[in-house]
Write a protein that holds these residues in place. Structure first.
Motif, mmCIF file in Angstrom:
data_model
loop_
_atom_site.group_PDB
_atom_site.id
_atom_site.type_symbol
_atom_site.label_atom_id
_atom_site.label_comp_id
_atom_site.label_asym_id
_atom_site.label_seq_id
_atom_site.Cartn_x
_atom_site.Cartn_y
_atom_site.Cartn_z
ATOM 1 N N THR A 65 0.827 -1.213 0.000
ATOM 2 C CA THR A 65 0.000 0.000 0.000
ATOM 3 C C THR A 65 0.861 1.264 0.000
ATOM 4 O O THR A 65 0.528 2.243 -0.666
ATOM 5 C CB THR A 65 -0.954 0.038 1.205
ATOM 6 N N ARG A 69 1.376 4.301 -2.951
ATOM 7 C CA ARG A 69 1.347 5.738 -2.666
ATOM 8 C C ARG A 69 2.582 6.439 -3.216
ATOM 9 O O ARG A 69 2.459 7.446 -3.904
ATOM 10 C CB ARG A 69 1.236 5.976 -1.157
ATOM 11 N N GLY A 75 -4.066 0.592 -6.723
ATOM 12 C CA GLY A 75 -3.859 -0.767 -6.237
ATOM 13 C C GLY A 75 -3.971 -1.857 -7.294
ATOM 14 O O GLY A 75 -3.086 -2.704 -7.407
ATOM 15 N N ARG A 102 -0.840 -8.536 5.089
ATOM 16 C CA ARG A 102 -0.228 -7.452 4.319
ATOM 17 C C ARG A 102 1.022 -7.962 3.607
ATOM 18 O O ARG A 102 1.756 -8.776 4.141
ATOM 19 C CB ARG A 102 0.115 -6.291 5.241
#
Length: 184
Positions: A65, A69, A75, A102
């Motif tokens: 994630t 950014r 995504g 994650r």
């Protein structure tokens, strides 16, 4: 060549399309990227893949994630690109130790070798751009863009905080009030 629509600019309360800031920035980005694309193509890379590999050279590992950014990718696009880079053994992916749901990514030795192969051409292009622009002017431009981006990002963060925090506090107070009334 496009022809001007009747009434364009005469009754619409907006600046001309060609004079909008987003379009000017896109034109500038395109002018710069035109210099780099042939080298990236010669090494079998897209702009997005290059951004990811460059971002990965700056860190040991990074959460997916956060990588999205910093590389300015959505995504779903990032997922597809990471799958391709992993298939080429340019990156390594694994589950985060703290939260197995994650994912974390790092550049592989093969990815670093590719960066090393692209770097001389990339730096030569930067030298050419610097020669055309002037080192001082280019540094000032980068500094101004960094400052402007920071101002807009902080403004967005502040607005979100000012707008969302009272609502969150009100919701929490309602929950506390309901809990207290149930205890009484």
């Amino acid at each position: 060549m496009a022809s001007k629509k009747a009434g364009e600019g005469s009754g619409v309360p907006m600046r001309e399309f060609s004079r909008s800031l987003p379009m000017a920035l896109l034109r500038a980005r395109e002018a710069v990227m035109r210099q780099f694309r042939p080298s990236l193509r010669n090494h079998g890379l897209t702009e997005q893949q290059w951004r990811i590999l460059r971002a990965l050279t700056a860190v040991d590992t990074i959460e997916v994630t956060e990588l999205a950014r910093v590389a300015f990718l959505l995504g779903p696009s990032l997922s597809r690109i990471l799958r391709d880079l992993e298939a080429r053994d340019l990156i390594e992916r694994r589950a985060a130790e703290a939260d197995l749901r994650r994912g974390v990514v790092s550049i592989s030795p093969k990815g670093l070798k590719l960066i090393e192969a692209v770097a001389p051409t990339s730096e030569a292009i930067y030298a050419e751009i610097t020669g055309r622009f002037g080192a001082r002017k280019l540094a000032e431009l980068q500094e101004q863009l960094t400052w402007d981006t920071r101002i807009y990002d902080e403004r967005e963060h502040s607005l979100r905080y000012v707008c969302e925090t009272p609502v969150l506090l009100e919701q929490r107070l309602f929950q506390l009030g309901r809990h207290i009334s149930q205890l009484v």
